[in-house]
Design a protein around this motif. Structure first.
Motif, PDB file in Angstrom:
ATOM      1  N   VAL A 184       0.837  -1.205   0.000  1.00 45.23           N
ATOM      2  CA  VAL A 184       0.000   0.000   0.000  1.00 45.23           C
ATOM      3  C   VAL A 184       0.872   1.255   0.000  1.00 45.23           C
ATOM      4  O   VAL A 184       1.727   1.425   0.875  1.00 45.23           O
ATOM      5  CB  VAL A 184      -0.939   0.019   1.233  1.00 45.23           C
ATOM      6  CG1 VAL A 184      -1.788   1.281   1.243  1.00 45.23           C
ATOM      7  CG2 VAL A 184      -1.824  -1.224   1.245  1.00 45.23           C
ATOM      8  N   GLN A 185       0.624   2.112  -0.985  1.00 43.85           N
ATOM      9  CA  GLN A 185       1.407   3.338  -1.075  1.00 43.85           C
ATOM     10  C   GLN A 185       1.127   4.243   0.124  1.00 43.85           C
ATOM     11  O   GLN A 185      -0.034   4.440   0.492  1.00 43.85           O
ATOM     12  CB  GLN A 185       1.062   4.080  -2.358  1.00 43.85           C
ATOM     13  CG  GLN A 185       2.134   5.058  -2.753  1.00 43.85           C
ATOM     14  CD  GLN A 185       1.864   5.654  -4.124  1.00 43.85           C
ATOM     15  OE1 GLN A 185       0.781   5.569  -4.654  1.00 43.85           O
ATOM     16  NE2 GLN A 185       2.871   6.279  -4.674  1.00 43.85           N
ATOM     17  N   GLY A 186       2.193   4.759   0.727  1.00 45.49           N
ATOM     18  CA  GLY A 186       2.025   5.661   1.873  1.00 45.49           C
ATOM     19  C   GLY A 186       1.944   4.932   3.201  1.00 45.49           C
ATOM     20  O   GLY A 186       1.810   5.563   4.244  1.00 45.49           O
ATOM     21  N   ALA A 187       2.003   3.585   3.154  1.00 44.64           N
ATOM     22  CA  ALA A 187       1.958   2.823   4.406  1.00 44.64           C
ATOM     23  C   ALA A 187       3.361   2.646   4.970  1.00 44.64           C
ATOM     24  O   ALA A 187       4.320   2.472   4.221  1.00 44.64           O
ATOM     25  CB  ALA A 187       1.322   1.466   4.172  1.00 44.64           C
ATOM     26  N   ARG A 196      -6.861  -4.132   2.258  1.00 48.11           N
ATOM     27  CA  ARG A 196      -8.094  -3.414   1.890  1.00 48.11           C
ATOM     28  C   ARG A 196      -8.301  -2.210   2.817  1.00 48.11           C
ATOM     29  O   ARG A 196      -8.529  -1.095   2.370  1.00 48.11           O
ATOM     30  CB  ARG A 196      -9.287  -4.369   1.939  1.00 48.11           C
ATOM     31  CG  ARG A 196     -10.562  -3.773   1.389  1.00 48.11           C
ATOM     32  CD  ARG A 196     -11.568  -4.838   0.968  1.00 48.11           C
ATOM     33  NE  ARG A 196     -11.163  -5.545  -0.235  1.00 48.11           N
ATOM     34  CZ  ARG A 196     -11.020  -6.862  -0.325  1.00 48.11           C
ATOM     35  NH1 ARG A 196     -11.259  -7.646   0.702  1.00 48.11           N
ATOM     36  NH2 ARG A 196     -10.650  -7.413  -1.466  1.00 48.11           N
ATOM     37  N   TYR A 197      -8.187  -2.443   4.118  1.00 49.25           N
ATOM     38  CA  TYR A 197      -8.334  -1.335   5.090  1.00 49.25           C
ATOM     39  C   TYR A 197      -7.292  -0.240   4.837  1.00 49.25           C
ATOM     40  O   TYR A 197      -7.607   0.951   4.819  1.00 49.25           O
ATOM     41  CB  TYR A 197      -8.152  -1.854   6.521  1.00 49.25           C
ATOM     42  CG  TYR A 197      -9.280  -2.684   7.066  1.00 49.25           C
ATOM     43  CD1 TYR A 197     -10.606  -2.468   6.691  1.00 49.25           C
ATOM     44  CD2 TYR A 197      -9.020  -3.685   8.013  1.00 49.25           C
ATOM     45  CE1 TYR A 197     -11.627  -3.226   7.217  1.00 49.25           C
ATOM     46  CE2 TYR A 197     -10.046  -4.451   8.553  1.00 49.25           C
ATOM     47  CZ  TYR A 197     -11.347  -4.224   8.148  1.00 49.25           C
ATOM     48  OH  TYR A 197     -12.353  -4.970   8.677  1.00 49.25           O
ATOM     49  N   ALA A 198      -6.030  -0.676   4.677  1.00 49.05           N
ATOM     50  CA  ALA A 198      -4.935   0.301   4.542  1.00 49.05           C
ATOM     51  C   ALA A 198      -5.095   1.118   3.264  1.00 49.05           C
ATOM     52  O   ALA A 198      -4.842   2.331   3.257  1.00 49.05           O
ATOM     53  CB  ALA A 198      -3.588  -0.421   4.549  1.00 49.05           C
ATOM     54  N   SER A 199      -5.542   0.453   2.179  1.00 47.46           N
ATOM     55  CA  SER A 199      -5.669   1.212   0.927  1.00 47.46           C
ATOM     56  C   SER A 199      -6.837   2.192   1.011  1.00 47.46           C
ATOM     57  O   SER A 199      -6.780   3.280   0.432  1.00 47.46           O
ATOM     58  CB  SER A 199      -5.760   0.288  -0.284  1.00 47.46           C
ATOM     59  OG  SER A 199      -6.796  -0.636  -0.107  1.00 47.46           O
ATOM     60  N   GLU A 200      -7.888   1.831   1.748  1.00 45.40           N
ATOM     61  CA  GLU A 200      -8.988   2.795   1.969  1.00 45.40           C
ATOM     62  C   GLU A 200      -8.493   4.023   2.746  1.00 45.40           C
ATOM     63  O   GLU A 200      -8.789   5.168   2.400  1.00 45.40           O
ATOM     64  CB  GLU A 200     -10.128   2.127   2.754  1.00 45.40           C
ATOM     65  CG  GLU A 200     -10.989   1.182   1.927  1.00 45.40           C
ATOM     66  CD  GLU A 200     -11.856   0.248   2.778  1.00 45.40           C
ATOM     67  OE1 GLU A 200     -12.404  -0.707   2.198  1.00 45.40           O
ATOM     68  OE2 GLU A 200     -11.971   0.464   4.007  1.00 45.40           O
ATOM     69  N   LEU A 201      -7.710   3.754   3.795  1.00 46.90           N
ATOM     70  CA  LEU A 201      -7.158   4.876   4.575  1.00 46.90           C
ATOM     71  C   LEU A 201      -6.204   5.712   3.718  1.00 46.90           C
ATOM     72  O   LEU A 201      -6.222   6.949   3.777  1.00 46.90           O
ATOM     73  CB  LEU A 201      -6.421   4.358   5.820  1.00 46.90           C
ATOM     74  CG  LEU A 201      -7.286   3.770   6.938  1.00 46.90           C
ATOM     75  CD1 LEU A 201      -6.409   3.135   8.020  1.00 46.90           C
ATOM     76  CD2 LEU A 201      -8.174   4.850   7.571  1.00 46.90           C
ATOM     77  N   ALA A 202      -5.374   5.024   2.907  1.00 46.57           N
ATOM     78  CA  ALA A 202      -4.410   5.745   2.063  1.00 46.57           C
ATOM     79  C   ALA A 202      -5.128   6.638   1.061  1.00 46.57           C
ATOM     80  O   ALA A 202      -4.698   7.765   0.783  1.00 46.57           O
ATOM     81  CB  ALA A 202      -3.495   4.756   1.347  1.00 46.57           C
TER      82      ALA A 202
END
Lengths: 389, 99
Positions: free
Chosen positions: A42-45, A127-133
């Motif tokens: 995930v970008q930005g993680a 899925r969660y992390a990409s939603e936050l990103a």
């Protein structure tokens, strides 16, 4: 743009970040590899290897919890995906509660044993992390006053130039940040030894004064209890090769980075800061764990002085490396952000260098990558009391 | 250009800011602007310390105007001051401070 503002990200808890990361937080060592898989996707993680979180005595577990909660609450984090294995001591509900005591920022939870193994947990967490990103990417930087900045100060791989140049320079910058209403943290209790009386003179009141002596005594006592002496590892072989002779000499050089302002509070390791001005945090001399403690306290940026040159970074906050050793600045160029050696070789250059370093701090706050960020350095350590149980 | 620095007037050691070979003059400036030089009697590596006066065994080594240790043997002016002739001493600084 005024010199005294930077472009940051507003957080719902009122704090201001200079990065907009999604933290993939492993609640224990057993969740660390899974967290790495998620962060890579995930970008930005960002993530880190949590070596702890289970089989620890109470005091150690508390420090681990404080670091985890502090990282999630650090203003450079937009939101957090907590990943736990499920059976560890740092249970999901405990970690979540610790985070919620510090911040109301968004978080998501994934428990590997409930998800049904690593791959299913990774799928859920990505899925969660990409939603936050995606949500984080919509946020724009806005101008904020320097009073919103918390700088951590650290020294590592010291040599005599640290006490002559880099630490006095960071001390001047610390004074400037404090005068503009911001916060500066002086850390590394092991390196107050032999200099604690000088710091104590600057305490704003008797409580702070006695706390300074207390944290130094407590540190020495903790080592005596296991039959050790702080001098066994200090000064290090590298410190001595560079010309530092005793721990007292190292300490007297070290405390220069705390500048000249009154000390308004003393915080225990990884506690969340709520004072403005110059504060002390009780951290070990071990660089990655001291840096982690200050970032858990809320520091958005760390100014790290070095004589010998070190690579230290952090996944959450930029760590700017500053040396006063002209040879080190050449040989360790890839790891260093600022050359403070003119403090030694060009008498009278301190005000100009303070301005230049302040400019670099503002640029970094505005988004410029530190050398450690550009190299992708994310290793951290958490201070420890004793062996695993 | 000086090849050494001294930090406080009461310091009994200065720091080489260039490598200073044995027999060469080390020059440095006190905070009040007074210039001084001593001949170093052995090679001093860059950023290492040398004595700016004779320091008898057992007396304090002073840098930053504070104690950094004690001479573990007699040290002569111009000698390298380091782990071979300095011992670290833990002082009770809280007591000293409250006197």
């Amino acid at each position: 743009m005024s010199k005294q503002t930077f472009l940051g990200f507003a957080r719902p808890d009122g704090r201001v970040g200079i990065r907009n990361h999604i933290l993939i937080l492993p609640a224990s060592i057993c969740a660390s590899d899974t967290a790495s898989l998620v962060a890579r996707q995930v970008q930005g993680a960002v993530t880190f290897h949590n070596q702890n979180g289970c089989s620890q005595v109470g005091a150690d577990q508390q420090w681990t919890m404080d670091i985890m909660a502090g990282f999630a609450a650090n203003p450079n984090i937009y939101g957090t995906v907590i990943i736990s294995l499920g059976c560890e001591n740092c249970q999901m509900d405990l970690v979540t509660e610790a985070i919620q005591k510090r911040t109301n920022k968004p978080f998501r939870q994934v428990v590997i044993q409930q998800a049904g193994g690593t791959l299913k947990a990774v799928e859920q967490a990505v899925r969660y992390a990409s939603e936050l990103a995606e949500a984080a990417s919509m946020q724009q930087r806005q101008p904020f006053p320097v009073s919103e900045l918390i700088i951590g100060t650290e020294c590592g791989g010291s040599d005599p130039t640290s006490g002559l140049a880099a630490n006095p320079l960071v001390g001047c910058l610390s004074d400037l940040i404090v005068d503009l209403g911001g916060t500066s943290i002086l850390s590394e209790t092991t390196e107050f030894i032999g200099a604690e009386h000088i710091l104590a003179r600057r305490a704003v009141n008797e409580t702070v004064r006695s706390r300074i002596f207390e944290i130094v005594h407590r540190y020495e006592e903790a080592l005596h209890m296991v039959g050790e002496e702080v001098r066994h590892g200090n000064p290090s072989p590298g410190n001595m090769a560079g010309g530092i002779t005793t721990l007292e000499e190292k300490s007297l050089g070290c405390i220069h980075k705390g500048g000249h302002r009154p000390i308004v509070a003393v915080y225990d390791y990884a506690q969340q800061l709520h004072d403005k001005g110059l504060v002390i945090m009780d951290t070990p001399g071990n660089d990655p764990s001291s840096v982690a403690g200050m970032i858990a306290g809320g520091a958005q940026i760390v100014l790290f002085t070095t004589g010998r040159g070190t690579p230290t970074g952090n996944p959450i906050a930029p760590v700017l490396k500053i040396t006063g050793n002209k040879l080190t600045f050449e040989t360790m160029r890839d790891n260093l952000d600022f050359d403070a050696s003119p403090v030694i070789y060009q008498p009278g250059s301190m005000p100009k260098l303070t301005d230049e370093l302040f400019e670099l701090v503002l640029q970094t706050a505005n988004g410029k990558l530190s050398r450690a960020e550009a190299l992708g350095f994310i290793e951290i350590a958490i201070a420890r009391v004793c062996n695993y149980v | 250009m000086d090849n050494a620095v001294i930090i406080e007037a009461k310091d009994n050691v200065a720091v080489a800011i260039e490598p200073i070979p044995a027999g060469v003059r080390a020059s440095f400036c006190y905070p009040d602007g007074k210039q001084r030089a001593v001949n170093v009697c052995e090679d001093i590596a860059i950023y290492h310390k040398f004595a700016v006066c004779d320091i008898p065994c057992g007396s304090k080594i002073i840098k930053y105007g504070e104690h950094i240790g004690e001479a573990s043997r007699d040290i002569l002016t111009g000698e390298h001051v380091h782990v071979h002739n300095v011992a670290s001493v833990r002082e009770n600084l809280e007591k000293e401070e409250s006197l």
